[in-house]
Design a protein around this motif. Structure first.
Motif, mmCIF file in Angstrom:
data_model
loop_
_atom_site.group_PDB
_atom_site.id
_atom_site.type_symbol
_atom_site.label_atom_id
_atom_site.label_comp_id
_atom_site.label_asym_id
_atom_site.label_seq_id
_atom_site.Cartn_x
_atom_site.Cartn_y
_atom_site.Cartn_z
ATOM 1 N N THR A 18 0.811 -1.221 0.000
ATOM 2 C CA THR A 18 0.000 0.000 0.000
ATOM 3 C C THR A 18 0.844 1.271 0.000
ATOM 4 O OG1 THR A 18 -0.140 -0.206 2.406
ATOM 5 C CG2 THR A 18 -1.971 -1.109 1.112
ATOM 6 N N GLY A 19 2.167 1.105 0.060
ATOM 7 C CA GLY A 19 3.057 2.273 0.003
ATOM 8 C C GLY A 19 2.938 3.205 1.182
ATOM 9 N N GLU A 20 2.620 2.675 2.346
ATOM 10 C CA GLU A 20 2.422 3.507 3.531
ATOM 11 C C GLU A 20 3.730 3.786 4.266
ATOM 12 O OE1 GLU A 20 -0.861 2.199 6.074
ATOM 13 O OE2 GLU A 20 -1.429 0.824 4.461
ATOM 14 N N GLN A 21 3.743 4.903 4.998
ATOM 15 C CA GLN A 21 4.865 5.245 5.863
ATOM 16 C C GLN A 21 4.323 5.780 7.182
ATOM 17 O OE1 GLN A 21 7.015 7.953 3.114
ATOM 18 N NE2 GLN A 21 8.718 6.501 3.244
ATOM 19 N N TYR A 22 4.949 5.359 8.275
ATOM 20 C CA TYR A 22 4.564 5.847 9.595
ATOM 21 C C TYR A 22 5.285 7.158 9.899
ATOM 22 C CZ TYR A 22 2.808 1.139 10.798
ATOM 23 O OH TYR A 22 2.132 -0.044 10.841
ATOM 24 N N GLY A 23 4.603 7.995 10.684
ATOM 25 C CA GLY A 23 5.217 9.228 11.163
ATOM 26 C C GLY A 23 4.861 9.455 12.619
ATOM 27 N N LEU A 24 5.694 10.187 13.325
ATOM 28 C CA LEU A 24 5.370 10.619 14.686
ATOM 29 C C LEU A 24 4.517 11.869 14.568
ATOM 30 C CD1 LEU A 24 8.911 10.202 16.293
ATOM 31 C CD2 LEU A 24 7.000 8.578 16.340
ATOM 32 N N GLY A 25 3.432 11.931 15.327
ATOM 33 C CA GLY A 25 2.485 13.033 15.185
ATOM 34 C C GLY A 25 2.597 14.080 16.285
ATOM 35 N N MET A 26 2.466 15.335 15.887
ATOM 36 C CA MET A 26 2.446 16.455 16.837
ATOM 37 C C MET A 26 1.250 17.349 16.505
ATOM 38 S SD MET A 26 6.564 17.053 16.582
ATOM 39 C CE MET A 26 6.612 16.158 15.008
ATOM 40 N N LYS A 27 0.940 18.299 17.367
ATOM 41 C CA LYS A 27 -0.199 19.180 17.106
ATOM 42 C C LYS A 27 0.047 19.998 15.835
ATOM 43 C CE LYS A 27 -0.413 21.669 20.822
ATOM 44 N NZ LYS A 27 -0.783 22.773 21.757
ATOM 45 N N LYS A 28 -1.014 20.507 15.264
ATOM 46 C CA LYS A 28 -0.906 21.213 13.985
ATOM 47 C C LYS A 28 0.036 22.403 14.074
ATOM 48 C CE LYS A 28 -1.906 21.684 9.674
ATOM 49 N NZ LYS A 28 -1.344 20.727 8.710
ATOM 50 N N ASP A 29 -0.025 23.158 15.180
ATOM 51 C CA ASP A 29 0.868 24.305 15.366
ATOM 52 C C ASP A 29 1.985 23.933 16.329
ATOM 53 O OD1 ASP A 29 -0.831 24.043 17.504
ATOM 54 O OD2 ASP A 29 -1.037 26.202 17.853
ATOM 55 N N ALA A 30 2.615 22.812 16.068
ATOM 56 C CA ALA A 30 3.624 22.261 16.969
ATOM 57 C C ALA A 30 4.819 23.192 17.153
ATOM 58 C CB ALA A 30 4.107 20.913 16.437
ATOM 59 N N ASP A 31 5.422 23.116 18.313
ATOM 60 C CA ASP A 31 6.613 23.894 18.619
ATOM 61 C C ASP A 31 7.706 23.551 17.606
ATOM 62 O OD1 ASP A 31 8.672 25.281 19.864
ATOM 63 O OD2 ASP A 31 9.112 23.632 21.245
ATOM 64 N N PRO A 32 8.226 24.539 16.892
ATOM 65 C CA PRO A 32 9.253 24.278 15.868
ATOM 66 C C PRO A 32 10.491 23.582 16.418
ATOM 67 C CG PRO A 32 8.392 26.511 15.659
ATOM 68 C CD PRO A 32 7.857 25.965 16.940
ATOM 69 N N VAL A 33 10.832 23.868 17.672
ATOM 70 C CA VAL A 33 12.013 23.235 18.269
ATOM 71 C C VAL A 33 11.777 21.734 18.433
ATOM 72 C CG1 VAL A 33 13.503 23.125 20.315
ATOM 73 C CG2 VAL A 33 12.695 25.337 19.471
ATOM 74 N N LEU A 34 10.568 21.368 18.841
ATOM 75 C CA LEU A 34 10.235 19.955 19.002
ATOM 76 C C LEU A 34 10.264 19.240 17.654
ATOM 77 C CD1 LEU A 34 9.320 17.581 20.743
ATOM 78 C CD2 LEU A 34 6.951 18.346 20.438
ATOM 79 N N VAL A 35 9.639 19.845 16.649
ATOM 80 C CA VAL A 35 9.611 19.243 15.309
ATOM 81 C C VAL A 35 11.031 19.056 14.784
ATOM 82 C CG1 VAL A 35 8.830 19.515 12.928
ATOM 83 C CG2 VAL A 35 7.350 20.258 14.807
ATOM 84 N N LYS A 36 11.842 20.078 14.940
ATOM 85 C CA LYS A 36 13.225 20.031 14.455
ATOM 86 C C LYS A 36 14.020 18.935 15.165
ATOM 87 C CE LYS A 36 17.225 23.142 13.738
ATOM 88 N NZ LYS A 36 18.229 22.542 14.648
ATOM 89 N N THR A 37 13.848 18.846 16.480
ATOM 90 C CA THR A 37 14.573 17.844 17.256
ATOM 91 C C THR A 37 14.166 16.436 16.857
ATOM 92 O OG1 THR A 37 14.706 19.376 19.128
ATOM 93 C CG2 THR A 37 15.126 17.051 19.585
#
Length: 285
Positions: A236-255
């Motif tokens: 099915t060509g799927e990939q998992y991702g870790l999810g954060m809130k829509k307006d997630a803290d940029p530092v958290l996303v970057k880390t």
């Protein structure tokens, strides 16, 4: 605060008022300074990321979903996802704290939007629909679906399942369910993967669709392998991702993304993969 609150003996009476004023002034200043210092310490301890609970990386998941997250014999939640998120927690200088919650609340983004957690790690496929409410990390796992059936059905594909009139089951709120529905099926839905497997074992379903790694983990158990078999993999060509809130803290996303990249480049990802799947990445299906 301590510098100004020290008792001073032998000073002139005329200086007492000034001392008192300085003491009050300093206490007021310290109150603000304490908040700032505490905030700075919390931010520093978390690598600058804003977290729901200071000193902890709060992670929402749905247990059990072996081998991604499940309880071991001691009751501790372990698994592939847990080890991956531990890399992020270590980088942030905090402990991972896991919250077991319904998958539907995770995939809708509500769990993160309402600050129940900083991060969702639940074997969650990245989809355009989910992206509307979730900020996903870079993909960390290439996934595919599989069909598990009782032995002797003679089926080797979804087409056979339909032609033979076999009863199909799927886990609710999953991409596996979505996939078979798009193929024209109306499967019986089960709240979670254990209930789905139980339905197969009880004869309520002849075939179930589930993520391949989960099916392979089930088949490691003799009582499952004795009566059931993998009849097909569905690419099915799927990939998992870790999810954060829509307006997630940029530092958290970057880390998060930096740690996923680092784990792949330094071999840590391969080690974790081998630990939980007994295979190298790319060898599962």
């Amino acid at each position: 605060m301590a510098l100004w609150s020290m008792k001073r003996h032998g000073i002139a009476a005329g200086a007492l008022a000034l001392t008192a004023a300085l003491t009050l002034s300093a206490c007021g200043s310290d109150s603000g300074g304490t908040d700032t210092a505490s905030g700075d310490a919390s931010a520093s301890a978390a690598g600058g990321a804003k977290l729901v609970n200071p000193g902890k990386l709060t992670v929402c998941t749905n247990v059990p979903y072996e081998p991604f997250q499940f309880k071991d014999d001691s009751g501790k939640i372990v698994g592939f996802d847990v080890d991956i998120v531990d890399l992020v927690a270590k980088k942030l200088g905090v402990e991972q704290e896991i919250v077991d919650i319904d998958f539907a609340v995770i995939k809708s983004g509500a769990a993160m939007a309402t600050n129940k957690c900083d991060l969702a790690a639940a074997g969650m496929t990245i989809t355009e629909e989910r992206k509307a409410n979730i900020t996903f990390s870079d993909p960390y796992f290439d996934a595919t679906q599989a069909l598990l059936a009782k032995k002797g059905t003679g089926a080797t594909s979804l087409e056979d399942v339909k032609a033979k009139g076999l009863k199909l089951g799927a886990q609710a709120s999953t991409t596996g369910l979505d996939y078979v529905k798009k193929q024209g099926f109306d499967p019986t839905e089960y709240a979670d993967s254990p209930k789905e497997l139980l339905a197969l074992q009880a004869g309520q379903a002849d075939v179930i669709v589930q993520d391949l790694p989960v099916v392979l983990t089930w088949l490691k158990k003799p009582e499952i392998a004795e009566k059931f078999e993998l009849i097909a993999s569905l690419d099915t060509g799927e990939q998992y991702g870790l999810g954060m809130k829509k307006d997630a803290d940029p530092v958290l996303v970057k880390t998060v993304n930096e740690e996923l990249t680092a784990a792949r480049s330094n071999g840590t990802y391969d080690e974790i993969f081998m630990k939980w799947f007994d295979k190298k990445p790319g060898e599962l299906g």
